[in-house]
Design a protein around this motif. Sequence first.
Motif, short mmCIF file in Angstrom:
data_model
loop_
_atom_site.label_atom_id
_atom_site.label_comp_id
_atom_site.label_asym_id
_atom_site.label_seq_id
_atom_site.Cartn_x
_atom_site.Cartn_y
_atom_site.Cartn_z
N CYS A 46 10.69 -13.84 10.23
CA CYS A 46 11.86 -13.01 10.49
C CYS A 46 12.05 -12.92 11.99
O CYS A 46 11.09 -12.99 12.76
CB CYS A 46 11.75 -11.65 9.84
SG CYS A 46 10.52 -10.58 10.56
N ASN A 47 13.30 -12.77 12.40
CA ASN A 47 13.64 -12.81 13.82
C ASN A 47 13.08 -11.66 14.63
O ASN A 47 12.86 -11.80 15.83
CB ASN A 47 15.16 -12.84 13.99
CG ASN A 47 15.75 -14.12 13.50
OD1 ASN A 47 15.09 -15.13 13.40
ND2 ASN A 47 17.03 -14.09 13.17
N HIS A 48 12.86 -10.50 14.02
CA HIS A 48 12.40 -9.36 14.81
C HIS A 48 10.87 -9.22 14.84
O HIS A 48 10.34 -8.39 15.55
CB HIS A 48 13.03 -8.06 14.29
CG HIS A 48 12.48 -7.59 12.99
ND1 HIS A 48 12.94 -8.04 11.79
CD2 HIS A 48 11.48 -6.72 12.72
CE1 HIS A 48 12.26 -7.46 10.81
NE2 HIS A 48 11.38 -6.66 11.36
N LYS A 53 8.35 -13.94 17.44
CA LYS A 53 8.90 -13.99 18.81
C LYS A 53 7.91 -14.66 19.76
O LYS A 53 8.31 -15.41 20.65
CB LYS A 53 9.24 -12.59 19.31
CG LYS A 53 10.46 -12.00 18.66
CD LYS A 53 10.75 -10.63 19.22
CE LYS A 53 12.04 -10.07 18.68
NZ LYS A 53 12.39 -8.80 19.26
N GLU A 56 8.13 -18.53 18.96
CA GLU A 56 9.43 -19.16 18.69
C GLU A 56 9.70 -20.39 19.55
O GLU A 56 10.26 -21.38 19.06
CB GLU A 56 10.57 -18.16 18.77
CG GLU A 56 10.84 -17.60 20.14
CD GLU A 56 11.89 -16.50 20.12
OE1 GLU A 56 12.63 -16.36 19.14
OE2 GLU A 56 11.94 -15.76 21.11
N SER A 77 13.71 -16.07 5.49
CA SER A 77 13.55 -14.66 5.80
C SER A 77 13.96 -13.87 4.56
O SER A 77 15.10 -13.97 4.11
CB SER A 77 14.41 -14.25 6.99
OG SER A 77 14.30 -12.86 7.20
N ASP A 86 19.90 -8.94 12.10
CA ASP A 86 19.63 -10.08 12.97
C ASP A 86 18.79 -11.15 12.28
O ASP A 86 18.68 -12.27 12.76
CB ASP A 86 18.92 -9.64 14.24
CG ASP A 86 19.81 -8.83 15.15
OD1 ASP A 86 21.05 -8.95 15.00
OD2 ASP A 86 19.28 -8.11 16.00
N ASP A 87 18.17 -10.81 11.18
CA ASP A 87 17.34 -11.79 10.45
C ASP A 87 18.21 -12.67 9.60
O ASP A 87 17.83 -13.67 9.12
CB ASP A 87 16.30 -11.09 9.59
CG ASP A 87 15.18 -10.50 10.44
OD1 ASP A 87 15.12 -10.78 11.63
OD2 ASP A 87 14.37 -9.75 9.88
#
Length: 87
Positions: A46-48, A53, A56, A77, A86-87
């Motif tokens: 997931c992006n958060h 992070k 990435e 995700s 944001d995901d």
Amino acid sequence: MARTASNMLPLGTVATEFNLLDTTTEKMTALHSIKGDSGTVVMFICNHCPFVKHIEEELARLGEEYISRGVSFVAVSSNDVDNYPDD
């Protein structure tokens, strides 16, 4: 963040066919349509997530290096879009 033991399948396990919504195109995508000739990397991310992070840039570099070798990459995700847009 809770520490959770991995339940990773052995490398080389054949994935079951699936269809998931590609949120960038709003179309359903099937595993067979994204499979690489030499393999497919399926990541559940997931992006958060701070761990995602942290890696990435390396994930992007790996994709650039291995796509030319016939390996495809897909990130899944499963987060709630309302709580994590944001995901």
